[in-house]
Design an enzyme around this catalytic site. Sequence first.
Site, short mmCIF file in Angstrom:
data_model
loop_
_atom_site.label_atom_id
_atom_site.label_comp_id
_atom_site.label_asym_id
_atom_site.label_seq_id
_atom_site.Cartn_x
_atom_site.Cartn_y
_atom_site.Cartn_z
N HIS A 149 -6.26 4.61 5.58
CA HIS A 149 -5.37 5.52 4.85
C HIS A 149 -4.01 5.69 5.52
O HIS A 149 -3.28 6.63 5.22
CB HIS A 149 -6.03 6.89 4.63
CG HIS A 149 -7.29 6.80 3.82
ND1 HIS A 149 -7.29 6.38 2.51
CD2 HIS A 149 -8.58 7.06 4.15
CE1 HIS A 149 -8.54 6.40 2.06
NE2 HIS A 149 -9.34 6.80 3.03
N ASP A 174 -3.35 -0.29 6.25
CA ASP A 174 -4.06 -0.72 5.04
C ASP A 174 -3.41 -1.97 4.46
O ASP A 174 -4.11 -2.89 3.98
CB ASP A 174 -4.06 0.40 4.00
CG ASP A 174 -5.12 1.46 4.27
OD1 ASP A 174 -5.93 1.27 5.20
OD2 ASP A 174 -5.14 2.48 3.57
N ASP A 177 0.86 -1.19 0.00
CA ASP A 177 0.00 0.00 0.00
C ASP A 177 0.89 1.23 0.00
O ASP A 177 1.90 1.27 0.72
CB ASP A 177 -0.93 0.04 1.22
CG ASP A 177 -1.91 1.22 1.13
OD1 ASP A 177 -2.91 1.10 0.40
OD2 ASP A 177 -1.64 2.25 1.77
N GLU A 235 0.66 5.62 0.14
CA GLU A 235 -0.10 6.86 0.25
C GLU A 235 0.63 7.92 -0.56
O GLU A 235 1.87 7.91 -0.63
CB GLU A 235 -0.23 7.29 1.71
CG GLU A 235 -1.01 6.32 2.58
CD GLU A 235 -2.44 6.10 2.10
OE1 GLU A 235 -3.09 7.11 1.71
OE2 GLU A 235 -2.91 4.96 2.11
#
Length: 331
Positions: A160, A165, A23, A25
């Site tokens: 998030h 995540d 994951d 961001e």
Amino acid sequence: MLEDRTTDTSWPSAYPEGYAVVDVETTGLARDDRIVSAAVYRVDARGEVEDHWYTLVNPERDPGPVWIHGLTSEVLEGAPLFPEIAGELSRRLDGRVLVAHNAVFDWSMLAREYARAGITAPVRRRLCTIALAKELALPLPNHKLETLAAHFGVEQRRAHHALDDARVLAEAFRPSLRAAALGGVRLPLLECLPLTEWSDSPARPTIGRQYGGPYGSRPAAGNWRPSRKRPPCPYPNPGRWQDGQPLVQGMRVAFSGDTSTERELLEDRATEAGLHVAGSISRLTSLLVTNDPDSGTSKTVRARQYGTPVVDEAAFGQLLRDVAPATGGEG
């Protein structure tokens, strides 16, 4: 339980030997946006977690939607740059299938960061958990990560946040993988190609200024690029491309899967040559460009159904050099 019913003899031999659940961001969704944090859960062939890793990344610009990922300029200012973490990240991805929720987004952001750093990412295939959920026909009202997590009873603690995540996805991936193995489901694996040619949009302010523009949740499944309005093609569609013949202005061209040249650049070049860039496949499509014609994407499946001609990126590049003028005049 699924774990009790999948034995060594029943486990599909064609399944990968290991996965990296990822994951990231980011500062936004555009092609000049950057990664601000990344997490990797390494899991074995059966989906069991081996270890995990997390890092902040200094994006060298404003951090984007702080209200979503919670990472301010102050937090990121002392974080390592992507080239400084690329070695450790590569070590954790090497030899594994990249797994992500809407994997085209995470892979595209990683591919661009690796390209900027002048490093080749060690990723050859990816698996999208949204596509896997569809293959399994899971009874989900939507394909959000929190919905998939709830279906398998996985608790979300910090939505998030890349590390949480990735944990949630790893825990949901294990029963998904075992359900696929039990049912003999073909995993929706797609090829990953490193970027060798790309362009960034004009850079926004560097880190130190907070981003105040609009930014929502992740893009819809199967897409990560903001939609672009192109002018209508001024030429009539002359029909399907024929092998050995040139492309003709007005032909409808669609793209599927990864390309070494950034997709938007290929689409721009096709438009400039007088071709119609199509977002989907129909009986009117003249040509599909893909480097992975055997994949199970909706475009490749429909191209096979309709008998649409298919060429790879290199062949399309050659065809673009000599596009024939439209024969029917402007429409």
